[in-house]
Write a protein that holds these residues in place. Sequence first.
Motif, PDB file in Angstrom:
ATOM      1  N   ALA A  79       0.820  -1.204   0.000  1.00 18.34           N
ATOM      2  CA  ALA A  79       0.000   0.000   0.000  1.00 18.34           C
ATOM      3  C   ALA A  79       0.857   1.258   0.000  1.00 18.34           C
ATOM      4  N   ASP A  80       2.056   1.170   0.530  1.00 16.01           N
ATOM      5  CA  ASP A  80       2.974   2.305   0.585  1.00 16.01           C
ATOM      6  C   ASP A  80       3.694   2.435  -0.753  1.00 16.01           C
ATOM      7  N   GLU A  81       3.536   3.575  -1.438  1.00 17.40           N
ATOM      8  CA  GLU A  81       4.161   3.735  -2.756  1.00 17.40           C
ATOM      9  C   GLU A  81       5.680   3.771  -2.675  1.00 17.40           C
ATOM     10  N   GLN A  82       6.243   4.003  -1.491  1.00 18.22           N
ATOM     11  CA  GLN A  82       7.692   3.952  -1.337  1.00 18.22           C
ATOM     12  C   GLN A  82       8.230   2.529  -1.492  1.00 18.22           C
ATOM     13  N   LEU A  83       7.359   1.534  -1.353  1.00 15.42           N
ATOM     14  CA  LEU A  83       7.760   0.128  -1.490  1.00 15.42           C
ATOM     15  C   LEU A  83       7.437  -0.442  -2.866  1.00 15.42           C
ATOM     16  N   TYR A  84       6.796   0.356  -3.726  1.00 13.66           N
ATOM     17  CA  TYR A  84       6.385  -0.141  -5.032  1.00 13.66           C
ATOM     18  C   TYR A  84       7.582  -0.565  -5.877  1.00 13.66           C
ATOM     19  N   PRO A  85       7.433  -1.622  -6.673  1.00 12.00           N
ATOM     20  CA  PRO A  85       8.387  -1.862  -7.766  1.00 12.00           C
ATOM     21  C   PRO A  85       8.006  -1.005  -8.968  1.00 12.00           C
ATOM     22  N   ILE A  86       8.812  -1.081 -10.014  1.00 14.05           N
ATOM     23  CA  ILE A  86       8.575  -0.251 -11.192  1.00 14.05           C
ATOM     24  C   ILE A  86       7.217  -0.549 -11.821  1.00 14.05           C
ATOM     25  N   THR A  87       6.836  -1.806 -11.887  1.00 14.25           N
ATOM     26  CA  THR A  87       5.589  -2.164 -12.572  1.00 14.25           C
ATOM     27  C   THR A  87       4.384  -1.462 -11.954  1.00 14.25           C
ATOM     28  N   VAL A  88       4.258  -1.546 -10.644  1.00 14.64           N
ATOM     29  CA  VAL A  88       3.125  -0.919  -9.971  1.00 14.64           C
ATOM     30  C   VAL A  88       3.220   0.596 -10.046  1.00 14.64           C
ATOM     31  N   GLY A  89       4.427   1.129  -9.915  1.00 16.34           N
ATOM     32  CA  GLY A  89       4.605   2.577  -9.980  1.00 16.34           C
ATOM     33  C   GLY A  89       4.215   3.150 -11.335  1.00 16.34           C
ATOM     34  N   LEU A  90       4.612   2.490 -12.414  1.00 12.72           N
ATOM     35  CA  LEU A  90       4.287   2.983 -13.750  1.00 12.72           C
ATOM     36  C   LEU A  90       2.781   2.923 -14.018  1.00 12.72           C
ATOM     37  N   VAL A  91       2.130   1.865 -13.564  1.00 15.32           N
ATOM     38  CA  VAL A  91       0.675   1.793 -13.724  1.00 15.32           C
ATOM     39  C   VAL A  91      -0.002   2.894 -12.918  1.00 15.32           C
TER      40      VAL A  91
END
Length: 289
Positions: free
Chosen positions: A228-240
């Motif tokens: 849920a924390d965007e600081q932990l996102y990988p690239i795939t989730v961040g780009l979406v």
Amino acid sequence: MQRAPRRGATRPPAARTIIVTAVLALVAVYFLVPVYWVVVAASKSTEDLFTTNGFWFAGFQLFENIGQVFAFDDGLFVRWFLNSLLYAGGGALVATYLAAAGGYALAVYDFRGRNLVFGLVLGGVLVPGTATALPLFLMFSNMGLTDSYLGVLLPSFVSPFGFFLCRIFAGAVVPASLVESARLDGAGELRIFHTFGLRMMVPALVTVFLFQFVGIWNNYLLPLIMLADEQLYPITVGLVNWRAQTDRLPEFYELTTAGVLVSVVPLIVLMVVLQRFWRGGLTEGSVKG
């Protein structure tokens, strides 16, 4: 007088070579066209992206777009990039080692239930990752591991396909006579595995690492559910997440396309560096008996 070839006669080798080369060229074009489109799209502004030919450059600003990607929101994309390296690199390394150890054990040791274990592993290969994502979330939620690095890392430590490949490869390249000789010389089982087994299985290990790294790097569903924390996102989730904001903030098109281009660079580098080991890993077990 030269006779005409009979109907149904085998095509000359040169003709077969031309046909195979043409088919491979078409397949290569099929896979390279999306990469070319990403490069073109990443070099355009949002306006040019929708008003010019999608397969031709216009208003080249690739480096400006990449600079915006790394500078946006205090370098959030850099954090996503490092997260992906951690998830994919760490997960692939541990999964490769565990697959090598398990495959080596099934190939070298004769124990009761060995075939049952191997059958269960084959069953695991057939289970898609999407089918296990929700059960993993429920289990990790009860353990308090969701929204953490471990929530994404722990599932990536297991590779049924890698286990299966290492089992086949170890059975083909690790001779029983060598293991017995090492035992007679006083070497322990772990030392035999690390000294001889791992070295002989290098092509298979590189293959497992490559497949696992690419699979984790491109994984979207599991991190989306776990984090849920965007600081932990990988690239795939961040780009979406960036792509979802383009409807109200069109400038995110530039960030998304340039970010996609940057995200595929590690995979291209890894493929180029490891391809010779990868080819060897796919063929070694099939030619040795």
